[in-house]
Design a protein around this motif. Structure first.
Motif, short mmCIF file in Angstrom:
data_model
loop_
_atom_site.label_atom_id
_atom_site.label_comp_id
_atom_site.label_asym_id
_atom_site.label_seq_id
_atom_site.Cartn_x
_atom_site.Cartn_y
_atom_site.Cartn_z
N GLY A 146 53.23 -17.20 -25.99
CA GLY A 146 53.05 -18.58 -26.42
C GLY A 146 52.82 -18.75 -27.90
O GLY A 146 52.49 -19.84 -28.37
N LYS A 147 53.03 -17.68 -28.70
CA LYS A 147 52.83 -17.78 -30.14
C LYS A 147 53.98 -18.55 -30.78
O LYS A 147 55.11 -18.54 -30.30
CB LYS A 147 52.74 -16.39 -30.76
N PHE A 148 53.69 -19.21 -31.88
CA PHE A 148 54.72 -19.93 -32.63
C PHE A 148 55.14 -19.07 -33.81
O PHE A 148 54.37 -18.84 -34.74
CB PHE A 148 54.20 -21.28 -33.11
N VAL A 149 56.38 -18.58 -33.76
CA VAL A 149 56.87 -17.67 -34.78
C VAL A 149 57.96 -18.31 -35.64
O VAL A 149 58.32 -17.77 -36.69
CB VAL A 149 57.42 -16.38 -34.14
N LEU A 150 58.49 -19.45 -35.21
CA LEU A 150 59.50 -20.19 -35.95
C LEU A 150 59.25 -21.69 -35.80
O LEU A 150 58.73 -22.13 -34.78
CB LEU A 150 60.90 -19.87 -35.43
N ASP A 151 59.61 -22.44 -36.82
CA ASP A 151 59.52 -23.89 -36.70
C ASP A 151 60.53 -24.41 -35.68
O ASP A 151 61.61 -23.84 -35.52
CB ASP A 151 59.81 -24.57 -38.05
N SER A 152 60.18 -25.49 -35.01
CA SER A 152 61.14 -26.16 -34.15
C SER A 152 62.19 -26.86 -35.01
O SER A 152 61.95 -27.19 -36.17
CB SER A 152 60.43 -27.19 -33.27
N ILE A 153 63.38 -27.07 -34.42
CA ILE A 153 64.48 -27.71 -35.14
C ILE A 153 64.87 -28.98 -34.38
O ILE A 153 65.25 -28.92 -33.21
CB ILE A 153 65.69 -26.77 -35.25
#
Length: 221
Positions: A24-31
């Motif tokens: 559940g980690k955020f490694v990239l921004d959403s697009i």
């Protein structure tokens, strides 16, 4: 009384990309679905005949804001971060994941993303191979129908939203499809006109439409 809520569902925009890392980690921004920076990929696929070759499966053009172009752009520019991605989501699939901890991709959403064989309503190795997605195909979640219960609200999500723990979460439909249902577009006599980001018009057809009006860099198919 929140205990009277027995189920919820989510509708959301199509296109765009919401990657989530392992655990559940955020490694990239959403697009968002209005980001056109991947236009070079769809231009190439149109020019080399890939779009027409896959139309027998996808029944659509490919545009820069769809999954194939966005994923390829990230593979070329953010490879290290992409290795840390566990799942690719649409916006509502991402929200359900955050609420339930269960990863799924809803069919109406991904049907407009250029990665599904619409004849079988499933992922296609041919599509993945020709669009450079074979190396990341495990990152696409299992497909579910819009009416399926995909999970239950977790204790953590309950604290964040106020919804009861264990509340059923139903997959929900792509917003354009949901709009047609809301407007009771049930046969070929009616046309749905949607005033929104793309001002999409839609109608029901008994047959697949295999021809599109395509222009270079067009956002519409």
């Amino acid at each position: 009384n929140r205990e009277d809520i027995i189920g919820i569902s989510i509708s959301g925009h199509g296109k765009g990309l919401y990657p989530v890392g392992f655990g559940g980690k955020f490694v990239l921004d959403s697009i968002l679905s209005t980001d056109n920076r991947a236009y070079e990929y769809t231009d190439k696929w149109r020019e080399d005949g890939t779009v027409e070759d896959l139309r027998k499966l996808t029944y659509q053009d490919l545009i820069p804001v769809q999954v194939p172009a966005l994923v390829n752009r990230l593979l070329d520019n953010k490879k290290e971060e992409m290795d840390e991605v566990e799942w690719f989501f649409g916006i509502k699939d991402f929200l359900r994941y955050m609420m339930t901890g269960v990863a799924n991709a809803e069919i109406t959403d991904f049907s407009g993303s250029g990665i599904l064989d619409l004849n079988t309503k499933s992922y296609s190795d041919e599509i993945f191979d020709k669009l450079g997605l074979a190396e990341v195909k495990e990152k696409f979640p299992p497909l579910v129908k819009s009416t399926e219960v995909t999970g239950l609200v977790t204790e953590e999500a309950s604290k964040a939203t106020g919804l009861p723990v264990g509340c059923k979460v139903v997959a929900g439909a792509f917003d354009i499809d949901a709009s047609a249902i809301a407007m009771d577009i049930t046969n070929e006599d009616y046309l749905a006109i949607i005033g929104g980001t793309r001002s999409i018009n839609e109608f029901i057809s008994k047959d697949f439409k295999t021809k599109n009006r395509t222009t270079k860099n067009s956002l519409y198919c």
